[in-house]
Scaffold this active site. Structure first.
Site, short mmCIF file in Angstrom:
data_model
loop_
_atom_site.label_atom_id
_atom_site.label_comp_id
_atom_site.label_asym_id
_atom_site.label_seq_id
_atom_site.Cartn_x
_atom_site.Cartn_y
_atom_site.Cartn_z
N SER A 129 -10.50 -0.38 -1.79
CA SER A 129 -10.74 -1.80 -1.56
C SER A 129 -12.23 -2.10 -1.52
O SER A 129 -13.04 -1.27 -1.09
CB SER A 129 -10.11 -2.17 -0.21
OG SER A 129 -10.60 -3.40 0.24
N TYR A 154 -8.57 -0.13 9.46
CA TYR A 154 -8.03 -0.27 8.10
C TYR A 154 -9.12 0.11 7.08
O TYR A 154 -8.89 0.94 6.19
CB TYR A 154 -7.56 -1.70 7.86
CG TYR A 154 -7.43 -2.04 6.40
CD1 TYR A 154 -6.34 -1.59 5.66
CD2 TYR A 154 -8.43 -2.76 5.73
CE1 TYR A 154 -6.24 -1.87 4.30
CE2 TYR A 154 -8.34 -3.04 4.38
CZ TYR A 154 -7.25 -2.59 3.67
OH TYR A 154 -7.17 -2.85 2.32
N LYS A 158 -9.63 3.45 4.25
CA LYS A 158 -9.97 3.38 2.81
C LYS A 158 -11.16 4.29 2.51
O LYS A 158 -11.16 5.03 1.53
CB LYS A 158 -10.27 1.94 2.39
CG LYS A 158 -9.07 1.01 2.44
CD LYS A 158 -7.97 1.41 1.45
CE LYS A 158 -6.76 0.52 1.50
NZ LYS A 158 -5.58 1.10 0.84
#
Ligand code: UDP
Length: 344
Positions: A129, A154, A158
């Site tokens: 992302s 989160y 990644k």
């Protein structure tokens, strides 16, 4: 009966990006094995995929955190490539429940990597992302733009997953990896048979917009209009999910045709065009010929003022461009919401 190019395992294949990618892969001639545990998706998504491709699809309800279940998939299907979508993705929730995110997102990922190694399956495509760039010093961001320390669990998963893949590709002779850094995926398949299915109140802008248009939400809050941008609202790079799916097919082609230049590669997947939040809302109104309630609200914690992609590397190496027009994308998003709600 093997007139397909190759077999691809798609974890999280009932999800928003997973369904669109599964369709694109099948249309490009791949055999696709979809696995999902429906933790944040619905069986109807698989039905939508079937309807679009016009035949049955291979689907197994599997929890990628469960090694035993996953092992059976490896034993049963001879795929060369995995695309790993299966992960939790709500930034705010990850701050409240970090362990849920670290356990799920990293455990499932490492299970997959370990089995890829054990079964000597070469290619791993990871869903990364643009969040890894954080509040970048220079825009647009290239793949070499330094990552900023993650501001949420989160985002951290990644970054960690990218590094894990890099290290595995460096250490294991037979392993190859590509991380695709997605910008802001929006829109839906032109058939309106698959699309995003947010549960509860949407966190992302466009599902909130389409739900407001459908009368489910009263008013859109535009988070912050005092940013240092032309209209004061944040700038993002909104990429059509069908274009995003096509980027996955290009990356799978690159891996299966052994065209990678290094064992681990990273590509930005965006349009290269910044669009402000206010512009997105007003373009949605115009494209769909409707009016929305919106108001300016305080900034949302953790939002970066602006981020958009330099797409030169993906354009050149993947031979891919974001082709769809933003207005068409916004129409596809509304068509999907109407399909979901049974609105004519
Ligand atoms: N946003 C907004 N109202 C909403 C949801 C999002 O103004 O109800 C803004 C948000 O502040 C950001 C942009 O829309 O500037 C995109 O947010 P989203 O959560 O979709 O993606 P992000 O870029 O945060 O990953």
């Amino acid at each position: 009966m093997s007139n397909f190019k190759d077999t691809v395992l798609v974890s999280g294949g009932a999800g928003y990006i997973g369904t669109h990618t599964a369709v694109a892969l099948m249309e490009a001639g791949y055999r696709v094995v979809i696995i999902d545990n429906f933790s944040n998706s619905e069986p109807s998504a698989i039905e939508g995929v079937k309807q679009i491709v016009g035949h049955d699809v291979i689907f197994e309800q599997v929890d990628t955190c469960r090694t035993d279940e996953l092992r059976r998939v490896f034993e049963r299907y001879d795929f060369s490539t995995v695309i790993h979508f299966a992960a939790y993705k709500a930034v705010g929730e990850s701050m409240d429940e970090p362990l849920k995110y670290y356990m799920n997102n990293l455990l499932s990922y490492m299970n997959i990597l370990e089995l890829m190694k054990e079964f000597k399956r070469p290619n791993v495509l990871f869903s990364s992302s643009a969040t890894v760039y954080g509040d970048a010093d220079v825009l647009p961001v290239t793949e070499n733009t330094p990552r900023k320390p993650a501001t949420s669990p989160y985002g951290n998963t990644k970054q960690m997953a990218e590094d894990i893949l890099r290290d595995c590709c460096a250490a294991y002779e037979g392993m190859y990896g590509i991380a695709l850094r997605y910008f802001n995926p929006i829109g839906a398949h032109p058939s309106a048979l698959i699309g995003e299915l947010p549960r509860g109140v949407p966190n992302n802008l466009l599902p909130y917009v389409t739900q407001t248009a459908a009368g489910i939400r009263e008013c859109i809050s535009i988070f912050g209009n005092d940013y240092d941008t032309e209209d004061g609202t944040c700038l993002r790079d909104y990429i059509d999910v069908v274009d995003l799916a096509a980027a996955h097919v290009a990356a799978v082609d690159r891996m299966t045709e052994k065209k990678m230049k290094t064992k681990y590669e990273i590509f930005n997947v965006g349009t290269g065009r910044p669009v402000s939040v206010l512009e997105l809302v007003t373009r949605f109104e115009k494209a769909n010929n409707l009016k929305l309630n919106y108001r300016f609200a305080p900034r949302r914690e953790g939002d970066v003022p602006a981020v958009w992609a330099d797409t030169a590397l993906a354009n050149k190496e993947l031979g891919w461009v974001a082709a769809r027009d933003l207005d068409d994308t916004l129409r596809s998003a509304w068509a999907w919401e109407k399909h979901l709600r049974g609105i004519k």
